[in-house]
Design a protein around this motif. Structure first.
Motif, PDB file in Angstrom:
ATOM      1  N   PRO A  36       0.956  -1.151   0.079  1.00  0.00           N
ATOM      2  CA  PRO A  36       0.056  -0.179   0.153  1.00  0.00           C
ATOM      3  C   PRO A  36       0.917   1.185   0.017  1.00  0.00           C
ATOM      4  N   LEU A  37       0.401   2.275  -0.742  1.00  0.00           N
ATOM      5  CA  LEU A  37       1.228   3.570  -0.723  1.00  0.00           C
ATOM      6  C   LEU A  37       1.546   4.074   0.704  1.00  0.00           C
ATOM      7  N   ASN A  38       0.801   3.938   1.516  1.00  0.00           N
ATOM      8  CA  ASN A  38       1.454   4.766   3.196  1.00  0.00           C
ATOM      9  C   ASN A  38       2.529   3.802   3.426  1.00  0.00           C
ATOM     10  N   ARG A  39       2.619   2.517   3.399  1.00  0.00           N
ATOM     11  CA  ARG A  39       3.664   1.752   3.735  1.00  0.00           C
ATOM     12  C   ARG A  39       4.638   1.600   2.811  1.00  0.00           C
ATOM     13  N   SER A  40       4.639   1.687   1.642  1.00  0.00           N
ATOM     14  CA  SER A  40       5.545   2.049   0.554  1.00  0.00           C
ATOM     15  C   SER A  40       6.502   3.285   0.897  1.00  0.00           C
ATOM     16  N   ILE A  41       5.745   4.282   1.336  1.00  0.00           N
ATOM     17  CA  ILE A  41       6.366   5.572   1.824  1.00  0.00           C
ATOM     18  C   ILE A  41       7.245   5.260   3.038  1.00  0.00           C
ATOM     19  N   GLU A  42       6.897   4.777   3.995  1.00  0.00           N
ATOM     20  CA  GLU A  42       7.691   4.189   5.237  1.00  0.00           C
ATOM     21  C   GLU A  42       8.838   3.464   5.013  1.00  0.00           C
ATOM     22  N   ILE A  43       8.531   2.277   3.970  1.00  0.00           N
ATOM     23  CA  ILE A  43       9.821   1.463   3.909  1.00  0.00           C
ATOM     24  C   ILE A  43      10.725   2.063   2.863  1.00  0.00           C
ATOM     25  N   TYR A  44      10.159   2.965   2.110  1.00  0.00           N
ATOM     26  CA  TYR A  44      11.175   3.975   1.158  1.00  0.00           C
ATOM     27  C   TYR A  44      11.873   4.560   2.042  1.00  0.00           C
ATOM     28  N   GLU A  45      11.556   5.278   2.954  1.00  0.00           N
ATOM     29  CA  GLU A  45      12.242   6.303   3.867  1.00  0.00           C
ATOM     30  C   GLU A  45      13.280   5.377   4.753  1.00  0.00           C
ATOM     31  N   ARG A  46      12.862   4.137   5.172  1.00  0.00           N
ATOM     32  CA  ARG A  46      13.834   3.399   5.939  1.00  0.00           C
ATOM     33  C   ARG A  46      15.068   2.735   4.958  1.00  0.00           C
ATOM     34  N   GLY A  47      14.686   2.563   3.691  1.00  0.00           N
ATOM     35  CA  GLY A  47      15.709   2.343   2.503  1.00  0.00           C
ATOM     36  C   GLY A  47      16.796   3.457   2.511  1.00  0.00           C
TER      37      GLY A  47
END
Length: 85
Positions: A36-47
Motif C-alpha cells: 500500500p502507498l503509505n507503507r511504501s513511503i515508510e519503507i522507502y524512507e527506511r531504505g
C-alpha cells in the motif's frame, strides 16, 4: 524526534551486511508493487536511512585501506593512504 526516526534507530547498530540485506528486501518489496502507498513511503524512507548507513560504513572502510608501497627489492617499504579517486 519523529516516529519514523524512532523506527530507524536500530540501523546505526547494523553491520554493512545486515543493512544491505534489509535494503535489498525493501527494493524487492517496492518492485512488486503489492505494498500500500503509505507503507511504501515508510519503507522507502527506511531504505534511504539504510543506504546512508551503508555509504557511511563504506567510507569508513575506504579510509582504513592503505596502499602498500614496495621497495626496489620487492619488500614492503611502507604504507600510504589510499588515493580517493
Amino acid at each position: 524526534m519523529s516516529d519514523n526516526q524512532k523506527g530507524n534507530d536500530d540501523i546505526a547498530a547494523m553491520s554493512f551486511e545486515q543493512a544491505l540485506d534489509q535494503l535489498e528486501k525493501i527494493v524487492a518489496s517496492l518492485e512488486t508493487g503489492d505494498v500500500p502507498l503509505n507503507r511504501s513511503i515508510e519503507i522507502y524512507e527506511r531504505g534511504e536511512a539504510l543506504k546512508t548507513h551503508c555509504e557511511k560504513l563504506l567510507k569508513a572502510a575506504e579510509d582504513r585501506i592503505e596502499k602498500i608501497r614496495l621497495d626496489r627489492n620487492g619488500g614492503v617499504a611502507g604504507t600510504e593512504p589510499l588515493d580517493a579517486e
